[in-house]
Design an enzyme around this catalytic site. Sequence first.
Site, PDB file in Angstrom:
ATOM      1  CG  HIS A 140      -1.692   1.283   1.385  1.00  0.00           C
ATOM      2  ND1 HIS A 140      -2.672   1.690   0.501  1.00  0.00           N
ATOM      3  CD2 HIS A 140      -1.600   2.266   2.324  1.00  0.00           C
ATOM      4  CE1 HIS A 140      -3.167   2.867   0.905  1.00  0.00           C
ATOM      5  NE2 HIS A 140      -2.527   3.238   2.005  1.00  0.00           N
ATOM      6  NE  ARG A 149       6.460   9.770  -1.209  1.00  0.00           N
ATOM      7  CZ  ARG A 149       5.377   9.457  -0.493  1.00  0.00           C
ATOM      8  NH1 ARG A 149       4.513  10.396  -0.158  1.00  0.00           N
ATOM      9  NH2 ARG A 149       5.157   8.223  -0.103  1.00  0.00           N
ATOM     10  CD  GLU A 206      -6.960   4.421   3.954  1.00  0.00           C
ATOM     11  OE1 GLU A 206      -6.826   4.390   5.192  1.00  0.00           O
ATOM     12  OE2 GLU A 206      -6.227   5.081   3.194  1.00  0.00           O
ATOM     13  CD  GLU A 208      -6.701   1.112   7.990  1.00  0.00           C
ATOM     14  OE1 GLU A 208      -6.294   1.009   9.161  1.00  0.00           O
ATOM     15  OE2 GLU A 208      -6.674   2.183   7.345  1.00  0.00           O
ATOM     16  CG  ASP A 240      -8.955   5.068   8.083  1.00  0.00           C
ATOM     17  OD1 ASP A 240      -9.740   5.884   8.590  1.00  0.00           O
ATOM     18  OD2 ASP A 240      -7.759   5.329   7.843  1.00  0.00           O
ATOM     19  CB  THR A 356      -4.711   0.565   3.166  1.00  0.00           C
ATOM     20  OG1 THR A 356      -5.344   1.779   3.533  1.00  0.00           O
ATOM     21  CG2 THR A 356      -5.432  -0.077   1.998  1.00  0.00           C
TER      22      THR A 356
END
Length: 423
Positions: A140, A149, A206, A208, A240, A356
Amino acid sequence: MFRANNPTLKSWVNVPAGNDFPIQNLPFGVYRAEGGEPHLCVAIGEHVADLYVLSEHGFFDDLAIERNIFRQPVLNDFIALGKDKTRAVRNRLSEILDDDLETWDASELAPFFLIPQASAELLLPLHIGDYTDFYSSREHASNVGAMFRSAENPLLPNWLHLPVGYHGRASSIVVSGTPVRRPKGQLMADGAEQPVYEPTRQLDFELEMAFVIGKNTELGQTVSTAEAEDYIFGMLLFNDWSARDIQRWEYVPLGPFLGKNFASTVSPWVVTLDALEPFRVDGPKQEPEVLPYLQCTGARGFDLQLEVHIAPETGAAKQVCHSNFKYLYWNMCQQLAHHTSNGCNIRTGDLCASGTISGPTPDSFGSMLEISWKGTRPVAMPDGSERRFIEDGDTVVMRGWGEKDGIRIGFGEARGKVIPSSI
Ligand code: CA
């Protein structure tokens, strides 16, 4: 081996094939019967077993547990009794519900303490004082890093050295079945010069899991990785909910805030760490070697399958993810050791969510952000529509379970329907 885990046990209560709640599970929750007060309960097959009613019939008298502990709106005081007592209760329940054992035969009392789950209102089972969210799936973190990025170097320099996390909001954690209102927030659209205040256009889930703290620590006390499991009572499913556009605009430099704290959905059953014992596995190899306070021995991962489905208001549901808890790079013992490594105290009922849980392949990605790759790869729904993120009227359903020797230890569901924003 705990008595209750014995795979040869069978219950006199019917447990259909594929059901999450055989006699080997016995997860704890809180329910309210129609017009009644909240009582602690366990799940067995398609029923809940009322622990207060059992206590009133004397089934726990020799365990020296105050009966009123079972007549409460949350599990906290029960969990705080400690694992010796809560294990004894789970083992006693496995005797009470056992087909073979006559010592505690309670089948004649079934009408008094067994309630069909369909008519039991399951409540948020914990008073959650504090909630922490980790970011412990390498897949993740790498996917998000690659999107925002660098595809070549997606992880930030700290990621392989510590389990990254932040303090979340406990007040907005809701139990499965609670509707989730699409949040409004400040958004900065691509190419726009000014932000606007509008309903999120990128509502996401998410996938989780969260663990429940079972024992307090004092301020200043640390918990080692070797001690950590003594402080973990059990686990539940955790969605989430996230608003990606709000999150993206607000998070610099202090991290998640209003894009996250409008709601999180948990499943109603806390599956004990004891019941998950058969599913232990080694976690991924950690390279570079972690600092001594994060080093662990033994199998600290758990082989638990996880699924996410999106069910539109009309039309068939679609499974959009099949992942596994075992993929997590950082295990729960490391998360807790890191959390307390500065002396931060923890309290019974606190939740620590995993972050996640994505796997290595696109069908195991644990959020729409990754599944649709920032909206560039829409998901085709059975009714011909597409999903980049979650639409109003959609219900997101998460399920999880371990399976071994024909025994399925499940978590039930974390389910939430998205309702429109109030504007
Ligand atoms: Ca999260």
